[in-house]
Design a protein around this motif. Structure first.
Motif, PDB file in Angstrom:
ATOM      1  N   THR A 177       0.837  -1.211   0.000  1.00  0.00           N
ATOM      2  CA  THR A 177       0.000   0.000   0.000  1.00  0.00           C
ATOM      3  C   THR A 177       0.863   1.249   0.000  1.00  0.00           C
ATOM      4  O   THR A 177       0.594   2.230  -0.723  1.00  0.00           O
ATOM      5  CB  THR A 177      -0.922  -0.005   1.230  1.00  0.00           C
ATOM      6  N   GLN A 178       1.917   1.238   0.802  1.00  0.00           N
ATOM      7  CA  GLN A 178       2.825   2.394   0.874  1.00  0.00           C
ATOM      8  C   GLN A 178       3.543   2.613  -0.451  1.00  0.00           C
ATOM      9  O   GLN A 178       3.688   3.744  -0.927  1.00  0.00           O
ATOM     10  CB  GLN A 178       3.834   2.178   2.001  1.00  0.00           C
ATOM     11  N   LEU A 179       3.972   1.521  -1.074  1.00  0.00           N
ATOM     12  CA  LEU A 179       4.657   1.627  -2.360  1.00  0.00           C
ATOM     13  C   LEU A 179       3.730   2.214  -3.418  1.00  0.00           C
ATOM     14  O   LEU A 179       4.134   3.086  -4.212  1.00  0.00           O
ATOM     15  CB  LEU A 179       5.148   0.240  -2.797  1.00  0.00           C
ATOM     16  N   MET A 180       2.495   1.763  -3.454  1.00  0.00           N
ATOM     17  CA  MET A 180       1.533   2.296  -4.422  1.00  0.00           C
ATOM     18  C   MET A 180       1.256   3.772  -4.177  1.00  0.00           C
ATOM     19  O   MET A 180       1.108   4.569  -5.113  1.00  0.00           O
ATOM     20  CB  MET A 180       0.242   1.487  -4.367  1.00  0.00           C
ATOM     21  N   ALA A 181       1.224   4.160  -2.903  1.00  0.00           N
ATOM     22  CA  ALA A 181       0.998   5.579  -2.575  1.00  0.00           C
ATOM     23  C   ALA A 181       2.163   6.431  -3.067  1.00  0.00           C
ATOM     24  O   ALA A 181       1.961   7.529  -3.633  1.00  0.00           O
ATOM     25  CB  ALA A 181       0.818   5.727  -1.068  1.00  0.00           C
ATOM     26  N   TYR A 182       3.394   5.932  -2.864  1.00  0.00           N
ATOM     27  CA  TYR A 182       4.574   6.665  -3.348  1.00  0.00           C
ATOM     28  C   TYR A 182       4.513   6.825  -4.871  1.00  0.00           C
ATOM     29  O   TYR A 182       4.852   7.883  -5.418  1.00  0.00           O
ATOM     30  CB  TYR A 182       5.857   5.935  -2.963  1.00  0.00           C
ATOM     31  N   LEU A 183       4.096   5.755  -5.561  1.00  0.00           N
ATOM     32  CA  LEU A 183       4.009   5.823  -7.020  1.00  0.00           C
ATOM     33  C   LEU A 183       2.950   6.822  -7.475  1.00  0.00           C
ATOM     34  O   LEU A 183       3.154   7.579  -8.438  1.00  0.00           O
ATOM     35  CB  LEU A 183       3.712   4.434  -7.592  1.00  0.00           C
ATOM     36  N   ARG A 184       1.792   6.841  -6.791  1.00  0.00           N
ATOM     37  CA  ARG A 184       0.746   7.800  -7.162  1.00  0.00           C
ATOM     38  C   ARG A 184       1.215   9.228  -6.953  1.00  0.00           C
ATOM     39  O   ARG A 184       1.042  10.102  -7.810  1.00  0.00           O
ATOM     40  CB  ARG A 184      -0.513   7.540  -6.326  1.00  0.00           C
TER      41      ARG A 184
ATOM     42  N   SER B  95      15.031   7.664  -4.347  1.00  0.00           N
ATOM     43  CA  SER B  95      13.658   8.038  -4.015  1.00  0.00           C
ATOM     44  C   SER B  95      13.069   7.175  -2.918  1.00  0.00           C
ATOM     45  O   SER B  95      13.576   6.101  -2.595  1.00  0.00           O
ATOM     46  CB  SER B  95      12.785   7.925  -5.266  1.00  0.00           C
ATOM     47  N   SER B  96      11.960   7.644  -2.383  1.00  0.00           N
ATOM     48  CA  SER B  96      11.203   6.877  -1.387  1.00  0.00           C
ATOM     49  C   SER B  96      10.628   5.613  -2.011  1.00  0.00           C
ATOM     50  O   SER B  96      10.454   4.592  -1.330  1.00  0.00           O
ATOM     51  CB  SER B  96      10.066   7.737  -0.821  1.00  0.00           C
ATOM     52  N   ILE B  97      10.335   5.683  -3.303  1.00  0.00           N
ATOM     53  CA  ILE B  97       9.798   4.504  -3.995  1.00  0.00           C
ATOM     54  C   ILE B  97      10.787   3.351  -3.924  1.00  0.00           C
ATOM     55  O   ILE B  97      10.437   2.220  -3.580  1.00  0.00           O
ATOM     56  CB  ILE B  97       9.499   4.848  -5.472  1.00  0.00           C
TER      57      ILE B  97
ATOM     58  N   GLN C 286      13.364   2.975  -1.877  1.00  0.00           N
ATOM     59  CA  GLN C 286      13.588   2.537  -0.497  1.00  0.00           C
ATOM     60  C   GLN C 286      12.439   1.649  -0.015  1.00  0.00           C
ATOM     61  O   GLN C 286      12.638   0.639   0.662  1.00  0.00           O
ATOM     62  CB  GLN C 286      13.746   3.750   0.415  1.00  0.00           C
ATOM     63  N   CYS C 287      11.213   2.030  -0.406  1.00  0.00           N
ATOM     64  CA  CYS C 287      10.056   1.206  -0.022  1.00  0.00           C
ATOM     65  C   CYS C 287      10.104  -0.145  -0.728  1.00  0.00           C
ATOM     66  O   CYS C 287       9.780  -1.182  -0.131  1.00  0.00           O
ATOM     67  CB  CYS C 287       8.769   1.960  -0.378  1.00  0.00           C
ATOM     68  N   PHE C 288      10.495  -0.143  -1.995  1.00  0.00           N
ATOM     69  CA  PHE C 288      10.605  -1.404  -2.734  1.00  0.00           C
ATOM     70  C   PHE C 288      11.658  -2.319  -2.093  1.00  0.00           C
ATOM     71  O   PHE C 288      11.453  -3.527  -1.971  1.00  0.00           O
ATOM     72  CB  PHE C 288      10.956  -1.126  -4.192  1.00  0.00           C
ATOM     73  N   CYS C 289      12.792  -1.750  -1.675  1.00  0.00           N
ATOM     74  CA  CYS C 289      13.836  -2.555  -1.009  1.00  0.00           C
ATOM     75  C   CYS C 289      13.312  -3.185   0.281  1.00  0.00           C
ATOM     76  O   CYS C 289      13.608  -4.342   0.590  1.00  0.00           O
ATOM     77  CB  CYS C 289      15.063  -1.689  -0.717  1.00  0.00           C
ATOM     78  N   GLU C 290      12.518  -2.395   1.034  1.00  0.00           N
ATOM     79  CA  GLU C 290      11.939  -2.923   2.264  1.00  0.00           C
ATOM     80  C   GLU C 290      10.932  -4.044   1.953  1.00  0.00           C
ATOM     81  O   GLU C 290      10.875  -5.069   2.647  1.00  0.00           O
ATOM     82  CB  GLU C 290      11.251  -1.789   3.036  1.00  0.00           C
ATOM     83  N   LEU C 291      10.147  -3.836   0.869  1.00  0.00           N
ATOM     84  CA  LEU C 291       9.200  -4.858   0.443  1.00  0.00           C
ATOM     85  C   LEU C 291       9.928  -6.136   0.050  1.00  0.00           C
ATOM     86  O   LEU C 291       9.518  -7.247   0.415  1.00  0.00           O
ATOM     87  CB  LEU C 291       8.387  -4.324  -0.744  1.00  0.00           C
ATOM     88  N   ARG C 292      11.015  -5.958  -0.669  1.00  0.00           N
ATOM     89  CA  ARG C 292      11.786  -7.115  -1.109  1.00  0.00           C
ATOM     90  C   ARG C 292      12.386  -7.863   0.072  1.00  0.00           C
ATOM     91  O   ARG C 292      12.446  -9.109   0.079  1.00  0.00           O
ATOM     92  CB  ARG C 292      12.879  -6.650  -2.068  1.00  0.00           C
ATOM     93  N   LYS C 293      12.803  -7.136   1.073  1.00  0.00           N
ATOM     94  CA  LYS C 293      13.374  -7.743   2.281  1.00  0.00           C
ATOM     95  C   LYS C 293      12.324  -8.578   3.014  1.00  0.00           C
ATOM     96  O   LYS C 293      12.589  -9.716   3.435  1.00  0.00           O
ATOM     97  CB  LYS C 293      13.918  -6.642   3.187  1.00  0.00           C
ATOM     98  N   GLU C 294      11.131  -8.016   3.167  1.00  0.00           N
ATOM     99  CA  GLU C 294      10.063  -8.742   3.855  1.00  0.00           C
ATOM    100  C   GLU C 294       9.591  -9.954   3.036  1.00  0.00           C
ATOM    101  O   GLU C 294       9.288 -11.011   3.585  1.00  0.00           O
ATOM    102  CB  GLU C 294       8.876  -7.802   4.130  1.00  0.00           C
TER     103      GLU C 294
END
Length: 608
Positions: free
Chosen positions: A399-406, A430-432, A434-442
């Motif tokens: 959800t956070q990643l999609m918000a950053y993209l929007r 970008s925050s996008i 960084q969020c993707f890296c966190e998503l990938r980690k999880e």
């Protein structure tokens, strides 16, 4: 004796013979073209015809009598269908063949120093077998029939067997003497002797072989020597010491023997130590019967007379007792090879039935395990079970990643190449990203945990499967063992890197950063997208021009979720598909199919 009594005895004798030959003899007799029962003829003449047939039947040797027995015929058919594929069943078939074609093998067993050798010497009127030997020199001795005395010594040197044959019993006498004085020249030789065969000219050995064993309860080596002969044994005579009767160690060994041998007979030796006359003998015999009945020791043995003897005493009383024993025991064992052979044939045929059932059930269990694995770990099944679980686990980050993209797209509404250039330049900061890296980690954490759980389940499943597969499929069992070891090591050293995860999501995120110029934010929140992106593989995109009306948020969510599912499917496929595992499954399925086909045929034979 009047006619009625004589005829009654004649009938009883005939029935005794018929009981020994059992129903097969009656069937054979009634099927004979030469016999037609005629009620008009008196019963004595009919009885005479039957008695004549029975007499001729028992004059034939054992092989002739049993060769057309239905059980024997069926075992021959079963062996032809097996073709050596199932050794456990082949062993039973070998035992049946032995019962049909070979003399009975009667083994004398008991604890060390119970007097087994003395008993056999007295039984055959010889002095060939050694007595009072040292435990380390004791060995298995087989007494066989021979017109001339001879000695065969079979050696086993690390699996290589050789036989030395010498005339007479002199070689055996030399071993006896050496066993008593422990000569160094013979000490090494004893370690390699597997069996000694002694030929004796005695009529009882025409129908059976007698085997003398080292004895139990002295050391492990002697116990194993004695037990090793069980696979070749038809009848066991358990020689017990009157002065140490029904010991706990005897109970233990007899339980083991009883599992393999149906015909056990008890002979109690050394009665002369405390008994010297008929009165004390009868009193001791009554006490023994009560004691052995109370402690259930007698339950191991055939329900025959209880034999209390002395193998070594030759005074008039004990000599008479031994001759009485010999007469009764000859009737029930020594001269009853056909009766015992028929009993053994029934016993081993039942073993065969049980073994076929057991092996069939084993292959059914193997097949069930294969079916269970394939059903539980099919890609679509695992994906269906875990996909929603994965999305819930990653929902907050997605959800956070999609918000950053929007937000990124709304801020970049220029319709020129500025969006493309700045996204490429700013993406890694970008925050996008960084969020993707966190998503990938999880996501990596989720997949690692799922894979470890799967490997643990697979290792346990392989362990069960390996335990079910018969060990004569040694190569297949070795492959299962190696794969189990590999999985255990891989589970312990799991090092999945997040850098190699979520390629589709990563590519989608990059694409989403380029699409602001396609969207007109001055109009309604829903608009037509000019271009539709579809990822073909990790390195290629397919662009189609079939516009669809949806919001930017919907478009981003659909693409992110679809790419996440594709990455997840790819990782599941990698995790579930192991070429070594599938080759094992394929080979095991082939074995089960062959077994199923074979056992359908065998069941039909057993029902005939």
């Amino acid at each position: 004796m009047n006619k009625k009594i004589r005829q009654r005895h004649e009938i009883i004798n005939t029935l005794v013979l018929l009981k020994a030959a059992r129903s097969q003899l009656i069937d054979d007799f009634l099927k004979r073209d030469s016999y037609i029962y005629n009620p008009s003829i008196n019963e004595k003449n009919n009885l005479s015809v039957l008695k004549t047939y029975v007499d001729s039947y028992f004059k034939m040797n054992k092989s002739q009598v049993l060769k057309d027995n239905l059980m024997v015929v069926n075992t021959r058919k079963i062996r032809s269908k097996l073709s050596g594929q199932y050794p456990s069943i082949e062993q039973i078939l070998d035992r049946i063949d032995h019962v049909i074609s070979q003399p009975l093998t009667v083994v004398v067993m008991g604890e060390f120093s119970a007097g087994k050798s003395s008993f056999l010497n007295r039984l055959l009127h010889i002095d060939t077998l050694p007595v009072s030997v040292l435990p380390k020199t004791a060995t298995v001795t087989r007494l066989v029939y021979g017109t001339e005395p001879s000695t065969e010594i079979e050696y086993d040197h690390d699996g290589k067997r050789s036989v030395v044959v010498k005339p007479g019993h002199q070689a055996f006498a030399e071993l006896q003497r050496a066993s008593k004085v422990s000569e160094a020249h013979y000490s090494a030789e004893f370690e390699h002797i597997r069996e000694i065969r002694v030929a004796v000219n005695h009529p009882v050995l025409n129908k059976l072989q007698l085997i003398d064993t080292p004895g139990f309860n002295h050391d492990e080596v002697m116990d194993q020597k004695s037990l090793s002969i069980l696979s070749q044994t038809d009848v066991v005579i358990w020689l017990a010491d009157y002065n140490q009767l029904a010991k706990q160690t005897e109970f233990e060994k007899l339980k083991l023997i009883q599992e393999n041998i149906p015909n056990l007979y008890l002979v109690i030796n050394k009665g002369d130590v405390h008994i010297g006359d008929s009165a004390s003998y009868q009193s001791a015999l009554a006490d023994i019967k009560k004691s052995l009945s109370d402690n259930q020791f007698i339950d191991f043995f055939e329900k025959t007379d209880l034999f209390l003897i002395s193998s070594r005493s030759t005074d008039a009383f004990w000599d008479g007792i031994f001759h009485q024993f010999l007469a009764r025991f000859s009737e029930s064992v020594l001269n009853a090879d056909l009766r015992i052979s028929l009993s053994l044939l029934n016993f081993h045929y039942q073993q065969l039935h049980d073994a076929l059932k057991s092996v069939k059930e084993r292959y059914q269990a193997i097949d069930a395990r294969l079916t269970q694995y394939k059903k539980k770990h099919a890609l679509e099944v695992v994906f269906e079970q875990c996909n929603e679980q994965l999305y819930i686990f990653l929902q907050e980050l997605v959800t956070q990643l999609m918000a950053y993209l929007r937000d990124y797209n709304k801020n970049k509404v220029q319709s020129d190449l500025y969006v493309l250039n700045t996204f490429v330049a700013d993406y890694s900061k970008s925050s996008i990203y960084q969020c993707f890296c966190e998503l990938r980690k999880e996501y990596s954490f989720f997949i690692d945990k799922l894979e470890q759980q799967y490997q643990q389940e697979l290792t346990e499943w392989l362990k069960i499967l390996g335990g079910l597969i018969p060990n004569y499929y040694s190569e297949l069992c070795d492959r299962i063992e190696r794969l189990s070891s590999y999985l255990a090591l891989e589970t312990a050293q799991n090092s999945t890197s997040p850098d190699h995860l979520l390629p589709a999501v990563g590519q989608t995120v990059e694409v989403m950063g380029h699409i602001a110029w396609q969207y007109d934010y001055t109009k309604s929140l829903s608009s037509q997208w000019k271009v539709n992106y579809l990822r073909v593989d990790e390195n290629a995109l397919e662009i189609s021009y079939s516009p669809k009306k949806m919001s930017l948020a919907e478009y981003i969510e659909n693409n992110i979720r679809e790419s996440l599912e594709k990455d997840y499917q790819a990782d599941l496929s990698r995790m579930l598909f192991n070429p070594v595992l599938y080759s094992i499954i394929e080979e095991t399925e082939k074995i089960c199919y062959q077994a199923k086909t074979c056992f359908v045929t065998l069941e039909q034979i057993m029902k005939e």
